[in-house]
Design an enzyme around this catalytic site. Structure first.
Site, mmCIF file in Angstrom:
data_model
loop_
_atom_site.group_PDB
_atom_site.id
_atom_site.type_symbol
_atom_site.label_atom_id
_atom_site.label_comp_id
_atom_site.label_asym_id
_atom_site.label_seq_id
_atom_site.Cartn_x
_atom_site.Cartn_y
_atom_site.Cartn_z
ATOM 1 N N ASN A 30 -3.126 -12.584 16.221
ATOM 2 C CA ASN A 30 -4.034 -11.442 16.342
ATOM 3 C C ASN A 30 -4.810 -11.608 17.651
ATOM 4 O O ASN A 30 -5.390 -12.671 17.873
ATOM 5 C CB ASN A 30 -5.005 -11.433 15.154
ATOM 6 C CG ASN A 30 -5.771 -10.132 15.056
ATOM 7 O OD1 ASN A 30 -6.117 -9.516 16.073
ATOM 8 N ND2 ASN A 30 -6.020 -9.686 13.837
ATOM 9 N N HIS A 74 0.814 -1.229 0.000
ATOM 10 C CA HIS A 74 0.000 0.000 0.000
ATOM 11 C C HIS A 74 0.840 1.269 0.000
ATOM 12 O O HIS A 74 0.331 2.344 0.313
ATOM 13 C CB HIS A 74 -0.956 0.003 1.213
ATOM 14 C CG HIS A 74 -1.984 -1.069 1.147
ATOM 15 N ND1 HIS A 74 -2.751 -1.441 2.220
ATOM 16 C CD2 HIS A 74 -2.378 -1.879 0.117
ATOM 17 C CE1 HIS A 74 -3.580 -2.413 1.853
ATOM 18 N NE2 HIS A 74 -3.364 -2.707 0.597
HETATM 19 P P1 OAD Z 1 -7.021 -2.943 10.753
HETATM 20 O O1 OAD Z 1 -7.064 -1.785 11.684
HETATM 21 O O2 OAD Z 1 -8.202 -3.256 9.867
HETATM 22 O O3 OAD Z 1 -6.729 -4.284 11.584
HETATM 23 C C1 OAD Z 1 -5.700 -4.312 12.533
HETATM 24 C C2 OAD Z 1 -5.715 -5.698 13.140
HETATM 25 O O4 OAD Z 1 -4.629 -5.772 14.066
HETATM 26 C C3 OAD Z 1 -6.986 -6.013 13.918
HETATM 27 O O5 OAD Z 1 -7.501 -7.263 13.510
HETATM 28 C C4 OAD Z 1 -6.515 -6.048 15.384
HETATM 29 O O6 OAD Z 1 -7.214 -7.018 16.141
HETATM 30 C C5 OAD Z 1 -5.078 -6.455 15.217
HETATM 31 N N1 OAD Z 1 -4.199 -6.045 16.322
HETATM 32 C C6 OAD Z 1 -4.336 -5.011 17.163
HETATM 33 N N2 OAD Z 1 -3.292 -4.971 18.034
HETATM 34 C C7 OAD Z 1 -2.485 -6.018 17.694
HETATM 35 C C8 OAD Z 1 -1.257 -6.519 18.213
HETATM 36 N N3 OAD Z 1 -0.649 -5.930 19.267
HETATM 37 N N4 OAD Z 1 -0.697 -7.620 17.628
HETATM 38 C C9 OAD Z 1 -1.323 -8.231 16.570
HETATM 39 N N5 OAD Z 1 -2.495 -7.788 16.036
HETATM 40 C C10 OAD Z 1 -3.054 -6.704 16.605
HETATM 41 O O7 OAD Z 1 -5.728 -2.731 9.887
HETATM 42 P P2 OAD Z 1 -5.285 -3.573 8.616
HETATM 43 O O8 OAD Z 1 -5.806 -4.969 8.664
HETATM 44 O O9 OAD Z 1 -3.837 -3.388 8.458
HETATM 45 O O10 OAD Z 1 -5.375 0.058 3.412
HETATM 46 O O11 OAD Z 1 -6.022 -2.802 7.432
HETATM 47 C C11 OAD Z 1 -5.722 -3.237 6.112
HETATM 48 C C12 OAD Z 1 -5.839 -2.063 5.222
HETATM 49 O O12 OAD Z 1 -7.132 -1.458 5.390
HETATM 50 C C13 OAD Z 1 -4.876 -0.943 5.520
HETATM 51 O O13 OAD Z 1 -3.617 -1.177 4.955
HETATM 52 C C14 OAD Z 1 -5.560 0.206 4.827
HETATM 53 C C15 OAD Z 1 -6.998 -0.072 5.164
HETATM 54 O O14 OAD Z 1 -7.823 0.198 4.084
HETATM 55 C C16 OAD Z 1 -5.283 1.231 2.681
HETATM 56 O O15 OAD Z 1 -5.237 2.301 3.233
HETATM 57 C C17 OAD Z 1 -5.288 1.038 1.220
#
Ligand code: OAD
Length: 258
Positions: free
Chosen positions: A216, A121
């Site tokens: 997660n 991204h």
């Molecule tokens: P999210 O905010 O959707 O998800 C973050 C995940 O990390 C959640 O499932 C949490 O439960 C988990 N989490 C939180 N703390 C954690 C920890 N200490 N260790 C492990 N996991 C933990 O963020 P992403 O999945 O990265 O794209 O979102 C994917 C994409 O959605 C982003 O890159 C962005 C967004 O649209 C663009 O901007 C194009």
């Protein structure tokens, strides 16, 4: 903090030849960077990131979107990689064929020393021209001009990140999918896996007979298909996994040799 690690996952890592790791915002949570879908704070509380990270939002209000990314850049500049990032540097050096695919734009994996990686991204530290699409390193920082103008064509500058509705380089995508489909083990760390195409990579792995481990604290759509689903923080599990493999050079956040 001790954490229960499945012996068969440790064995799978010990014998794996090809590993692909997908990370999301959760791996940077312990660096103090809010995850993408976490409620925003301060003046940005009233905005949903999914309404700001779009070409339409930028076309409608370039100043607002540019200032939101400046706010995120300042958060990231005050933070640094955490032991989970460093543990993946250890893993990269341990596994014969390794690829890290991150959805994060914070640059922490590179800063920690990861090199066999794809920033699917983009990266918030890079800036490009909205009209020409070319990267721009320097520009006139006129205080009143927000966003700044491209020094080549005078158009608006924007962060070099992928917005909702924008395409991802087919080369990066093909590389990530091919590596996933041909890996021995797929680690899915700190992502809600709700955004395509990265969110479908765990399914690509499963459909190709690749075992999937998820790290997660929350359950996600990946949890029910994963062979291992560790309900724990990345900065707890990954260093513990590396120590079970006898790797701990980078884990304590030391300088990376890479
Ligand atoms: P999210 O905010 O959707 O998800 C973050 C995940 O990390 C959640 O499932 C949490 O439960 C988990 N989490 C939180 N703390 C954690 C920890 N200490 N260790 C492990 N996991 C933990 O963020 P992403 O999945 O990265 O794209 O979102 C994917 C994409 O959605 C982003 O890159 C962005 C967004 O649209 C663009 O901007 C194009």
């Amino acid at each position: 903090m001790t954490v229960e690690l499945p012996d068969d996952l440790v064995d799978a890592l010990r014998t794996a030849e090809r590993v692909v790791v997908l990370t999301g915002a959760g791996i940077s949570a312990e660096s103090g960077v809010p995850t993408f879908r976490e409620a925003q704070t301060g003046l940005w509380k009233q905005y949903d990131p999914r309404e700001l990270a779009t070409p339409q939002a930028f076309a409608r209000n370039p100043r607002l979107v540019w200032e939101w990314y400046q706010w995120r850049r300042e958060l990231i500049d005050k933070a640094k990689p955490n032991p989970a990032h460093y543990a993946l540097v250890d893993l990269e050096q341990y596994i014969p064929s390794f690829l890290l695919v991150t959805q994060n734009i914070d640059g922490f994996h590179w800063a920690a020393g990861s090199r066999d990686m794809i920033e699917l991204h983009g990266n918030i530290a890079r800036t490009k021209c909205y009209d020409e699409g070319v990267l721009v390193d320097t520009w006139d920082d006129d205080i009143g001009v927000v966003p700044p103008h491209c020094p080549h064509c005078g158009g608006h500058l924007r962060p070099d990140v992928v917005w909702f509705g924008e395409g991802i380089s087919s080369h990066l995508l093909d590389t990530a999918v091919e590596a996933t489909a041909s890996s021995d083990l797929f680690l899915c760390i700190g992502t809600s896996a709700v955004v395509a195409p990265a969110g479908s990579f765990p399914l690509v792995a499963k459909r190709n007979g690749v075992r999937v481990a998820e790290i997660n604290p929350e359950q996600t759509a990946v949890s029910m298909m994963a062979d291992w689903s560790l309900r724990e923080k990345a900065a707890v599990v990954l260093p513990a996994l590396m120590q079970r493999l006898g790797l701990s050079s980078n884990v304590l956040g030391g300088t990376s040799e890479a």
